[in-house]
Design a protein around this motif. Structure first.
Motif, PDB file in Angstrom:
ATOM      1  N   THR A  83      35.983  30.004  10.579  1.00 26.74           N
ATOM      2  CA  THR A  83      35.534  29.229  11.737  1.00 26.74           C
ATOM      3  C   THR A  83      34.336  29.904  12.395  1.00 26.74           C
ATOM      4  OG1 THR A  83      37.774  28.382  12.117  1.00 26.74           O
ATOM      5  CG2 THR A  83      36.233  28.275  13.960  1.00 26.74           C
ATOM      6  N   ALA A  84      34.422  31.235  12.540  1.00 27.31           N
ATOM      7  CA  ALA A  84      33.311  31.976  13.152  1.00 27.31           C
ATOM      8  C   ALA A  84      32.060  31.890  12.278  1.00 27.31           C
ATOM      9  CB  ALA A  84      33.704  33.432  13.364  1.00 27.31           C
ATOM     10  N   ARG A  85      32.230  31.969  10.967  1.00 24.13           N
ATOM     11  CA  ARG A  85      31.076  31.909  10.068  1.00 24.13           C
ATOM     12  C   ARG A  85      30.425  30.524  10.120  1.00 24.13           C
ATOM     13  NH1 ARG A  85      29.054  30.470   5.288  1.00 24.13           N
ATOM     14  NH2 ARG A  85      27.666  31.954   4.266  1.00 24.13           N
ATOM     15  N   LYS A  86      31.246  29.476  10.161  1.00 23.93           N
ATOM     16  CA  LYS A  86      30.678  28.122  10.243  1.00 23.93           C
ATOM     17  C   LYS A  86      29.855  27.955  11.518  1.00 23.93           C
ATOM     18  CE  LYS A  86      34.198  25.761   7.477  1.00 23.93           C
ATOM     19  NZ  LYS A  86      35.354  24.834   7.489  1.00 23.93           N
ATOM     20  N   ALA A  87      30.355  28.535  12.611  1.00 20.75           N
ATOM     21  CA  ALA A  87      29.595  28.453  13.866  1.00 20.75           C
ATOM     22  C   ALA A  87      28.274  29.211  13.746  1.00 20.75           C
ATOM     23  CB  ALA A  87      30.431  29.012  15.021  1.00 20.75           C
ATOM     24  N   GLU A  88      28.292  30.380  13.088  1.00 19.30           N
ATOM     25  CA  GLU A  88      27.068  31.157  12.903  1.00 19.30           C
ATOM     26  C   GLU A  88      26.085  30.406  12.014  1.00 19.30           C
ATOM     27  OE1 GLU A  88      27.733  35.129  11.552  1.00 19.30           O
ATOM     28  OE2 GLU A  88      29.370  35.475  12.955  1.00 19.30           O
ATOM     29  N   GLU A 131      26.355  31.190   0.124  1.00 22.50           N
ATOM     30  CA  GLU A 131      27.075  32.290   0.784  1.00 22.50           C
ATOM     31  C   GLU A 131      26.112  33.276   1.432  1.00 22.50           C
ATOM     32  OE1 GLU A 131      30.303  32.878   1.284  1.00 22.50           O
ATOM     33  OE2 GLU A 131      30.828  30.940   0.430  1.00 22.50           O
ATOM     34  N   SER A 132      24.900  33.372   0.885  1.00 26.71           N
ATOM     35  CA  SER A 132      23.920  34.350   1.385  1.00 26.71           C
ATOM     36  C   SER A 132      23.042  33.786   2.495  1.00 26.71           C
ATOM     37  CB  SER A 132      23.037  34.820   0.224  1.00 26.71           C
ATOM     38  OG  SER A 132      22.374  33.698  -0.368  1.00 26.71           O
ATOM     39  N   PHE A 133      23.377  32.608   3.039  1.00 25.63           N
ATOM     40  CA  PHE A 133      22.509  31.955   4.025  1.00 25.63           C
ATOM     41  C   PHE A 133      22.269  32.836   5.243  1.00 25.63           C
ATOM     42  CE2 PHE A 133      21.985  28.953   7.658  1.00 25.63           C
ATOM     43  CZ  PHE A 133      20.769  28.411   7.273  1.00 25.63           C
ATOM     44  N   LEU A 134      23.290  33.573   5.686  1.00 26.06           N
ATOM     45  CA  LEU A 134      23.153  34.394   6.889  1.00 26.06           C
ATOM     46  C   LEU A 134      22.631  35.802   6.593  1.00 26.06           C
ATOM     47  CD1 LEU A 134      26.477  33.389   8.708  1.00 26.06           C
ATOM     48  CD2 LEU A 134      24.163  32.633   9.261  1.00 26.06           C
ATOM     49  N   ASP A 135      22.477  36.138   5.309  1.00 26.15           N
ATOM     50  CA  ASP A 135      22.049  37.493   4.963  1.00 26.15           C
ATOM     51  C   ASP A 135      20.560  37.708   5.242  1.00 26.15           C
ATOM     52  OD1 ASP A 135      24.626  37.836   4.138  1.00 26.15           O
ATOM     53  OD2 ASP A 135      24.201  37.618   2.000  1.00 26.15           O
TER      54      ASP A 135
END
Length: 198
Positions: A83-88, A131-135
């Motif tokens: 849930t936290a990752r989806k928000a990020e 998966e690497s979108f936030l990296d």
């Protein structure tokens, strides 16, 4: 591993050991009860066997419950993380979209900008699934996507906020996407005239 998980692990190990000891003692009591010749001794040993067997069953049931609780705790922690990752991801996607769209609208006229912005929206949607979108750092992400779209980051068109952009002219019905075109008008019903034969 937190203190709560460590305590649960110790409790599970203790219950497992207790179940083993109870089962071992139950085996000895069962053998002694079978070997006893006196009826009162046999009854006493059978009663002790029943009590220790009950202890073993309770220990096994509690051990299984602790395992289920631990598994549920791991799932809930994973769910919170997702849930936290989806928000990020949603926050990052919004920031990237706003930054790149601003560049699009300062380098292209409105009709071209609309098309390029739509293409960029598809590209960003695909990128956000990785998966690497936030990296990747935000600025590096904006720079990369801008280069992929052919943007120079040296806009010559004054930026026009979204609320002030003129609507695009409506496309003719024959080139509208399927499902978006208005239904064709209903043709008028024919009227018939009959010759007067009187």
């Amino acid at each position: 591993m937190g203190a709560r998980e460590q305590m649960a692990g110790r409790h599970a190990a203790a219950l497992g050991r207790l179940a083993e000891l109870a089962l071992e003692l139950a085996g000895d009591l069962q053998a002694a009860a079978l070997a006893a010749e006196d009826a009162s001794d046999k009854a006493a040993l059978a009663g002790a066997f029943h009590r220790i067997a009950r202890t073993a069953r309770q220990s096994i049931a509690l051990e299984a419950r602790l395992a289920r609780d631990a598994e549920r705790g791991r799932f809930e922690a994973w769910e919170r993380g997702e849930t936290a990752r989806k928000a990020e991801v949603e926050t990052r996607r919004t920031r990237v979209r706003l930054a790149v769209e601003r560049l699009i609208w300062t380098e292209h006229e409105p009709d071209e900008a609309e098309v390029l912005a739509a293409e960029f929206a598809d590209r960003l949607e695909e990128d956000a699934l990785a998966e690497s979108f936030l990296d990747e750092p935000l600025e590096a992400q904006v720079t990369r996507l801008s280069a992929e779209l052919g943007l120079t980051r040296a806009g010559a068109v004054p930026y026009l906020p979204r609320a002030l952009r003129p609507p695009l002219p409506e496309a003719p019905p024959w080139i509208r996407p399927i499902g978006l075109a208005d239904p064709p008008p209903t043709p008028p019903k024919p009227t018939y005239r009959f010759a007067d034969t009187s």
